[in-house]
Enzyme design. Structure first.
Site, mmCIF file in Angstrom:
data_model
loop_
_atom_site.group_PDB
_atom_site.id
_atom_site.type_symbol
_atom_site.label_atom_id
_atom_site.label_comp_id
_atom_site.label_asym_id
_atom_site.label_seq_id
_atom_site.Cartn_x
_atom_site.Cartn_y
_atom_site.Cartn_z
ATOM 1 N N CYS A 69 0.812 -1.225 0.000
ATOM 2 C CA CYS A 69 0.000 0.000 0.000
ATOM 3 C C CYS A 69 0.845 1.275 0.000
ATOM 4 O O CYS A 69 1.368 1.685 1.041
ATOM 5 C CB CYS A 69 -0.920 -0.035 1.220
ATOM 6 S SG CYS A 69 -1.994 1.394 1.333
ATOM 7 N N CYS A 129 -0.591 3.956 2.298
ATOM 8 C CA CYS A 129 -0.388 3.790 3.743
ATOM 9 C C CYS A 129 1.083 3.975 4.113
ATOM 10 O O CYS A 129 1.394 4.573 5.139
ATOM 11 C CB CYS A 129 -0.809 2.393 4.198
ATOM 12 S SG CYS A 129 -2.192 1.695 3.320
ATOM 13 N N ASP A 130 1.993 3.435 3.313
ATOM 14 C CA ASP A 130 3.393 3.327 3.742
ATOM 15 C C ASP A 130 4.360 4.213 2.962
ATOM 16 O O ASP A 130 5.550 4.263 3.291
ATOM 17 C CB ASP A 130 3.859 1.859 3.613
ATOM 18 C CG ASP A 130 3.073 0.943 4.541
ATOM 19 O OD1 ASP A 130 2.603 1.440 5.585
ATOM 20 O OD2 ASP A 130 2.914 -0.248 4.224
#
Ligand SMILES: Cc1cc2nc3c(=O)[nH]c(=O)nc-3n(C[C@H](O)[C@H](O)[C@H](O)COP(=O)(O)OP(=O)(O)OC[C@H]3O[C@@H](n4cnc5c(N)ncnc54)[C@H](O)[C@@H]3O)c2cc1C
Length: 313
Positions: free
Chosen positions: A135, A138-139
């Site tokens: 992701c 997200c990261d």
């Protein structure tokens, strides 16, 4: 009639399941949703959604939370439970959840979505959360000013590369095929980013590092190569979350549920919606529309098969 049965049980708390629950509850049906684990919907990984009609600049987590709240306010019971099996007993579909509870349903809507495909790369498991991720939303922030690779060639791969181009110093987009299959707009965004290098015909054979990811072993046009990176984002497509339905329903070779345009499957009273359906366009508004359609089809089924209108005297 079983006194413990639900009129409609919905499996999945993403856009398709959430919309199905909202529509079914608004019609006045008794609805229970087994929503799966929190954050299980793919859309929760979208920092910003810009293609939902009439609602620009949505965040994925906000969208999901609002949708489930709206369903609960309409009367749906929403539980953080995961379906483990579905049995058929007379006309009832009996769902067993991860706590061993049974949920007999007169109509069942399956909207359990998909999960990212994980390639068989030796050593990959050592680097989850230490450089390897599914992701970018997200990261990506962990890789500010660093070198990253994105492995994949579809919409998610190109979108991830664009997101990462704003954070990382260098992005290598590793296409397994000789070309990308993403929408043209997404391919143009990657071409416009100055720091994305698109490399076609690449296979990732191995990962290496000293606790954190440091390099990838590649096969580029059949030639071995090494690429030094701090991050690897895997975006190779999705597999359906239908393991618990094997043998129950007509599934495609890839495990997706075969359903008609009304969401009907080969098992009367069992409907499917969203990304889990074979051939579905995997987009938010499509999943929401399919969820609404499945709820209306379930309503029609209950009226016709469980509550036939008595003939006039
Ligand atoms: C990073 C990312 C960004 C995206 N951005 C966009 C975008 O901007 N615009 C757009 O149109 N589309 C976007 N998409 C696509 C969109 O997210 C999907 O099309 C949509 O989420 C599909 O909805 P769904 O309800 O079918 O499945 P999902 O959203 O995957 O939801 C499935 C639900 O089922 C639950 N579940 C799984 N197994 C079980 C089980 N056994 N029992 C009970 N529940 C279960 C899960 O927990 C989850 O709640 C994006 C996808 C990704 C990966």
């Amino acid at each position: 009639m079983r006194p413990d049965s639900q009129e409609i049980v919905v499996l999945g708390g993403g856009p398709a399941g959430g919309t199905a629950a909202l529509f079914a509850a608004r019609i006045g049906r008794q609805v229970t949703v087994l929503a799966g684990p929190p954050g299980g919907s793919l859309i929760t990984g979208a920092a910003e959604i810009d293609n939902f009609p009439g609602l620009p600049h949505l965040s994925g987590p906000d969208f999901t939370a609002n949708l489930l709240r709206q369903g609960a306010e309409a009367g749906a019971q929403i539980l953080p439970a995961t379906a483990r099996s579905v049995e058929v007993e007379n006309r009832y579909k009996i769902v067993t959840d991860d706590a061993g509870r049974h949920w007999p349903a007169r109509a069942l809507i399956v909207a359990v979505g998909t999960s990212p495909l994980k390639p068989a790369i030796p050593g990959l498991d050592r680097f989850w959360g230490k450089g390897v991720s599914f992701c970018a939303w997200c990261d990506g922030g962990f890789f500010r000013g660093r070198r990253v690779a994105v492995y994949g060639g579809g919409n998610t791969a190109f979108t991830s590369a664009t997101i990462l181009s704003r954070l990382a110093a260098e992005v290598h987009l590793l296409l397994p095929k000789r070309f990308g299959t993403a929408f043209h707009t997404l391919q143009r965004e990657v071409a416009a980013a100055g720091n994305v290098r698109v490399r076609p015909g690449v296979r990732v054979l191995g990962v290496d590092g000293d606790g954190a990811l440091r390099s990838l072993s590649l096969l580029v046009d059949q030639e071995p190569a090494t690429l030094e990176v701090d991050g690897l984002f895997i975006t190779l497509g999705q597999k359906p979350n239908t393991g618990f339905l094997q043998g129950r329903l007509d599934l495609s070779a890839g495990g997706f549920i075969r359903a008609d345009a009304a969401g009907r499957t080969d098992l009367p009273g069992l409907f499917a919606a969203g990304d889990v359906v074979d051939g579905a366009f995997r987009q938010l508004v499509v999943a929401c529309g399919a969820g609404a359609t499945a709820a209306l089809s379930a309503e029609q089924y209950l009226l016709q098969q469980w509550e036939p209108v008595l003939p006039r005297r």
